[in-house]
Write a protein that holds these residues in place. Structure first.
Motif, PDB file in Angstrom:
ATOM      1  N   ASP A  84       9.624  33.821  30.126  1.00 18.82           N
ATOM      2  CA  ASP A  84      10.947  33.443  30.654  1.00 18.82           C
ATOM      3  C   ASP A  84      11.640  34.591  31.371  1.00 18.82           C
ATOM      4  O   ASP A  84      12.375  34.381  32.333  1.00 18.82           O
ATOM      5  CB  ASP A  84      11.832  32.827  29.550  1.00 18.82           C
ATOM      6  CG  ASP A  84      12.078  33.743  28.358  1.00 18.82           C
ATOM      7  OD1 ASP A  84      11.513  34.857  28.307  1.00 18.82           O
ATOM      8  OD2 ASP A  84      12.865  33.331  27.470  1.00 18.82           O
ATOM      9  N   TYR A 130      14.616  22.181  22.032  1.00 17.80           N
ATOM     10  CA  TYR A 130      13.846  21.133  22.733  1.00 17.80           C
ATOM     11  C   TYR A 130      13.427  21.664  24.091  1.00 17.80           C
ATOM     12  O   TYR A 130      13.922  22.694  24.552  1.00 17.80           O
ATOM     13  CB  TYR A 130      14.668  19.849  22.881  1.00 17.80           C
ATOM     14  CG  TYR A 130      15.970  19.998  23.632  1.00 17.80           C
ATOM     15  CD1 TYR A 130      16.022  19.920  25.021  1.00 17.80           C
ATOM     16  CD2 TYR A 130      17.171  20.182  22.947  1.00 17.80           C
ATOM     17  CE1 TYR A 130      17.224  20.040  25.697  1.00 17.80           C
ATOM     18  CE2 TYR A 130      18.386  20.307  23.623  1.00 17.80           C
ATOM     19  CZ  TYR A 130      18.391  20.234  25.004  1.00 17.80           C
ATOM     20  OH  TYR A 130      19.580  20.359  25.685  1.00 17.80           O
ATOM     21  N   GLU A 167      -1.956  38.093  19.087  1.00 15.96           N
ATOM     22  CA  GLU A 167      -0.611  37.630  18.714  1.00 15.96           C
ATOM     23  C   GLU A 167      -0.202  38.295  17.405  1.00 15.96           C
ATOM     24  O   GLU A 167      -0.921  38.228  16.427  1.00 15.96           O
ATOM     25  CB  GLU A 167      -0.602  36.095  18.592  1.00 15.96           C
ATOM     26  CG  GLU A 167       0.604  35.501  17.905  1.00 15.96           C
ATOM     27  CD  GLU A 167       1.957  35.877  18.531  1.00 15.96           C
ATOM     28  OE1 GLU A 167       2.085  35.770  19.758  1.00 15.96           O
ATOM     29  OE2 GLU A 167       2.863  36.281  17.788  1.00 15.96           O
ATOM     30  N   LEU A 193      12.292  27.169  27.847  1.00 16.77           N
ATOM     31  CA  LEU A 193      10.885  26.934  27.564  1.00 16.77           C
ATOM     32  C   LEU A 193      10.137  26.396  28.788  1.00 16.77           C
ATOM     33  O   LEU A 193       9.027  26.834  29.098  1.00 16.77           O
ATOM     34  CB  LEU A 193      10.816  25.951  26.377  1.00 16.77           C
ATOM     35  CG  LEU A 193       9.485  25.580  25.802  1.00 16.77           C
ATOM     36  CD1 LEU A 193       8.623  26.789  25.508  1.00 16.77           C
ATOM     37  CD2 LEU A 193       9.703  24.770  24.509  1.00 16.77           C
ATOM     38  N   ARG A 214       8.980  32.000  20.522  1.00 13.24           N
ATOM     39  CA  ARG A 214      10.348  31.559  20.235  1.00 13.24           C
ATOM     40  C   ARG A 214      10.496  30.040  20.217  1.00 13.24           C
ATOM     41  O   ARG A 214      11.542  29.538  19.809  1.00 13.24           O
ATOM     42  CB  ARG A 214      11.310  32.175  21.251  1.00 13.24           C
ATOM     43  CG  ARG A 214      11.668  33.600  20.959  1.00 13.24           C
ATOM     44  CD  ARG A 214      12.409  34.217  22.127  1.00 13.24           C
ATOM     45  NE  ARG A 214      11.500  34.629  23.171  1.00 13.24           N
ATOM     46  CZ  ARG A 214      11.816  34.727  24.457  1.00 13.24           C
ATOM     47  NH1 ARG A 214      13.030  34.433  24.853  1.00 13.24           N
ATOM     48  NH2 ARG A 214      10.920  35.127  25.341  1.00 13.24           N
ATOM     49  N   GLY A 241       4.411  31.042  27.615  1.00 15.81           N
ATOM     50  CA  GLY A 241       4.011  31.592  28.914  1.00 15.81           C
ATOM     51  C   GLY A 241       2.511  31.867  28.943  1.00 15.81           C
ATOM     52  O   GLY A 241       1.804  31.423  29.854  1.00 15.81           O
TER      53      GLY A 241
HETATM   54  C1  LIG Z   1      17.268  30.491  18.938  1.00 16.26           C
HETATM   55  C2  LIG Z   1      16.696  30.083  20.262  1.00 16.26           C
HETATM   56  C3  LIG Z   1      17.067  28.868  20.844  1.00 16.26           C
HETATM   57  C4  LIG Z   1      16.517  28.467  22.065  1.00 16.26           C
HETATM   58  N1  LIG Z   1      16.818  27.219  22.551  1.00 16.26           N
HETATM   59  C5  LIG Z   1      16.148  26.753  23.630  1.00 16.26           C
HETATM   60  C6  LIG Z   1      16.258  25.386  24.012  1.00 16.26           C
HETATM   61  O1  LIG Z   1      16.912  24.579  23.331  1.00 16.26           O
HETATM   62  N2  LIG Z   1      15.581  24.975  25.119  1.00 16.26           N
HETATM   63  C7  LIG Z   1      14.793  25.833  25.855  1.00 16.26           C
HETATM   64  O2  LIG Z   1      14.209  25.401  26.842  1.00 16.26           O
HETATM   65  N3  LIG Z   1      14.648  27.119  25.474  1.00 16.26           N
HETATM   66  C8  LIG Z   1      15.286  27.606  24.390  1.00 16.26           C
HETATM   67  N4  LIG Z   1      15.096  28.892  23.971  1.00 16.26           N
HETATM   68  C9  LIG Z   1      14.286  29.799  24.815  1.00 16.26           C
HETATM   69  C10 LIG Z   1      12.773  29.563  24.676  1.00 16.26           C
HETATM   70  O3  LIG Z   1      12.402  29.591  23.311  1.00 16.26           O
HETATM   71  C11 LIG Z   1      12.067  30.672  25.433  1.00 16.26           C
HETATM   72  O4  LIG Z   1      12.527  30.696  26.774  1.00 16.26           O
HETATM   73  C12 LIG Z   1      10.529  30.507  25.473  1.00 16.26           C
HETATM   74  O5  LIG Z   1      10.028  30.099  24.235  1.00 16.26           O
HETATM   75  C13 LIG Z   1       9.945  31.837  25.923  1.00 16.26           C
HETATM   76  O6  LIG Z   1       8.539  31.814  25.899  1.00 16.26           O
HETATM   77  P1  LIG Z   1       7.747  33.115  26.324  1.00 16.26           P
HETATM   78  O7  LIG Z   1       6.301  32.760  26.411  1.00 16.26           O
HETATM   79  O8  LIG Z   1       8.375  33.715  27.534  1.00 16.26           O
HETATM   80  O9  LIG Z   1       7.993  34.226  25.184  1.00 16.26           O
HETATM   81  P2  LIG Z   1       7.873  34.221  23.590  1.00 16.26           P
HETATM   82  O10 LIG Z   1       8.023  32.858  23.058  1.00 16.26           O
HETATM   83  O11 LIG Z   1       8.829  35.256  23.117  1.00 16.26           O
HETATM   84  O12 LIG Z   1       6.377  34.728  23.312  1.00 16.26           O
HETATM   85  C14 LIG Z   1       6.041  36.091  23.233  1.00 16.26           C
HETATM   86  C15 LIG Z   1       4.973  36.264  22.164  1.00 16.26           C
HETATM   87  O13 LIG Z   1       4.569  37.635  22.131  1.00 16.26           O
HETATM   88  C16 LIG Z   1       4.342  38.008  20.769  1.00 16.26           C
HETATM   89  N5  LIG Z   1       4.391  39.470  20.708  1.00 16.26           N
HETATM   90  C17 LIG Z   1       5.465  40.283  20.896  1.00 16.26           C
HETATM   91  N6  LIG Z   1       5.097  41.579  20.780  1.00 16.26           N
HETATM   92  C18 LIG Z   1       3.767  41.589  20.509  1.00 16.26           C
HETATM   93  C19 LIG Z   1       2.807  42.639  20.294  1.00 16.26           C
HETATM   94  N7  LIG Z   1       3.133  43.943  20.339  1.00 16.26           N
HETATM   95  N8  LIG Z   1       1.508  42.276  20.043  1.00 16.26           N
HETATM   96  C20 LIG Z   1       1.136  40.966  19.993  1.00 16.26           C
HETATM   97  N9  LIG Z   1       2.027  39.948  20.187  1.00 16.26           N
HETATM   98  C21 LIG Z   1       3.308  40.250  20.464  1.00 16.26           C
HETATM   99  C22 LIG Z   1       5.469  37.283  20.030  1.00 16.26           C
HETATM  100  O14 LIG Z   1       5.196  37.171  18.646  1.00 16.26           O
HETATM  101  C23 LIG Z   1       5.485  35.934  20.754  1.00 16.26           C
HETATM  102  O15 LIG Z   1       4.614  35.002  20.155  1.00 16.26           O
HETATM  103  C24 LIG Z   1      15.611  29.321  22.751  1.00 16.26           C
HETATM  104  C25 LIG Z   1      15.237  30.542  22.169  1.00 16.26           C
HETATM  105  C26 LIG Z   1      15.766  30.915  20.937  1.00 16.26           C
HETATM  106  C27 LIG Z   1      15.316  32.209  20.292  1.00 16.26           C
END
Ligand SMILES: Cc1cc2nc3c(=O)[nH]c(=O)nc-3n(C[C@H](O)[C@H](O)[C@H](O)COP(=O)(O)OP(=O)(O)OC[C@H]3O[C@@H](n4cnc5c(N)ncnc54)[C@H](O)[C@@H]3O)c2cc1C
Length: 347
Positions: A321, A60, A33, A329, A41, A12
């Motif tokens: 998300d 994926y 980070e 993703l 994730r 995101g």
């Molecule tokens: C096991 C699993 C399987 C999945 N399978 C799929 C799939 O097949 N296809 C699909 O489309 N999606 C899948 N997803 C969902 C997908 O991974 C997420 O929707 C997407 O990656 C979310 O991105 P984001 O940017 O919202 O959050 P995140 O990826 O959670 O990013 C948040 C970031 O904030 C950081 N953070 C947290 N707290 C702090 C803090 N206090 N200080 C500094 N940094 C911090 C974290 O380390 C992380 O890097 C899956 C997720 C998981 C866990």
């Protein structure tokens, strides 16, 4: 020069920073980070100097959103995009496998894994990424945001702040924030209502190649202790020829019950399920294993939009998300692009 801060370097934030950098190239962006890598994730690990590579969080990225497809295939180098073209089958409560509806046109990763998405997006911008920096407190100082990390270092002032951690972690940061406004507690309350599914993942490596017609197996009725199995060898460049790497994800209940249990026992239990479902006894005994617990794996719903819009008025931009309302993703990336453009408009 506008000063912009971001908590979390997930997909995101990466998409938001990409959009911002396009629209406001002179913006000064600092991303904090907590972990040693980017893309949250959507996580990739290397083993044996990169001989093995596997996506152990998101499996994926789908091609469901046109803007995100353009981003993945045009903005980012599509030469290294890999597509797991084999279908996804289903299994039921008893572990019996059948051909399922393969709903996704593309099941994309990169030769170097899904983390490439955030890596490449950030690399194309002027942003500074501070890894291993966990934000502990948020403070509103006049019209600016200041952050303190767990080492006591302070960051800012920022005019605009992206808030990317999963909803419960974002809520905890908001609850502890030094910011005397009702907007803060309304957003924290809204974030706290977003429930998450927990997933405990086992990665199982085998020095033989599994011969099956599918890439993945999903338990659609959620009645089995295992929710998902997939074969990383279906993604080019991830697994050496003649070997297999399986990713097995337990369902929410199993994952919560065993979250803090002995990892070796958890892995063995999941390997037994995998062997039963795939129907190959050799799978009980992997040559190497890895594992990861994801406490906040998948949000069940999206956060209310009104408190998010109210926070935006104060220069605070939740992103990811849980803001998009879809645990995917591509949804986090799309939400990031839109949030980055919103900040650019505000600047
Ligand atoms: C096991 C699993 C399987 C999945 N399978 C799929 C799939 O097949 N296809 C699909 O489309 N999606 C899948 N997803 C969902 C997908 O991974 C997420 O929707 C997407 O990656 C979310 O991105 P984001 O940017 O919202 O959050 P995140 O990826 O959670 O990013 C948040 C970031 O904030 C950081 N953070 C947290 N707290 C702090 C803090 N206090 N200080 C500094 N940094 C911090 C974290 O380390 C992380 O890097 C899956 C997720 C998981 C866990």
């Amino acid at each position: 020069m506008p000063e912009i801060g971001a908590i979390g370097a997930g997909a995101g934030t990466a998409a938001a920073v990409h959009a911002l950098d396009d629209a406001v190239p002179d913006a000064n962006v600092t991303v904090l980070e907590k972990s040693g890598g980017v893309c949250g994730r959507a996580a990739t690990r290397r083993r044996d100097d990169g001989r093995y590579l596997y996506d152990y969080g998101a499996n994926y990225v789908k091609s469901d959103d046109e803007r995100v497809v353009d981003l993945l295939t045009e903005t980012l180098d599509d030469e290294s995009l890999v597509d797991a073209s084999e279908p996804v089958y289903v299994f039921d409560e008893s572990g019996s496998v059948s051909e399922g509806r393969d709903a996704d046109d593309h099941k994309w990763s990169y030769r170097q894994g899904l983390t490439q998405i955030a890596k490449r997006l950030f690399d194309g911008t002027h942003a500074t990424i501070q890894r291993r920096t966990r934000v502990e407190t948020i403070e509103r100082d006049g019209d600016a945001w200041r952050l303190t990390d767990t080492d006591g270092d302070t960051w800012g002032p920022f005019e605009y702040l992206l808030l990317n951690p999963p909803a419960p972690q974002s809520a905890a940061l908001l609850r502890g924030a030094d910011w005397d406004a009702s907007v803060r507690s309304e957003l924290a309350e809204a974030a706290e209502t977003v429930d998450y599914r927990t997933i405990w993942t086992a990665v199982l490596g085998y020095e033989f190649r599994l011969d099956r017609p599918y890439y993945g197996l999903v338990n659609v009725d959620k009645s089995h202790e295992l929710g998902w199995i997939s074969r990383e060898e279906c993604k080019s460049g991830h697994v050496p020829a003649g070997e297999s790497v399986l990713v097995a994800q337990a369902n929410h209940e199993w994952s919560c019950d065993r979250y803090d249990a002995d990892p070796a026992r958890n892995v063995a239990a999941l390997a037994d399920h995998v062997a039963d479902i795939i129907g190959d006894d050799r799978l009980r005994d992997p040559d190497w294993t890895d594992h990861q617990g994801w406490r906040y794996a998948l949000p069940d719903s999206g956060v209310d939009t009104a408190p998010v819009a109210a926070a935006n008025e104060h220069g605070l931009y939740p992103v990811g998300d849980w803001v998009a309302g879809e645990a995917r993703l591509h949804a986090a990336l799309r939400n990031g692009l839109e949030t980055g453009e919103q900040i650019a408009d505000a600047v």
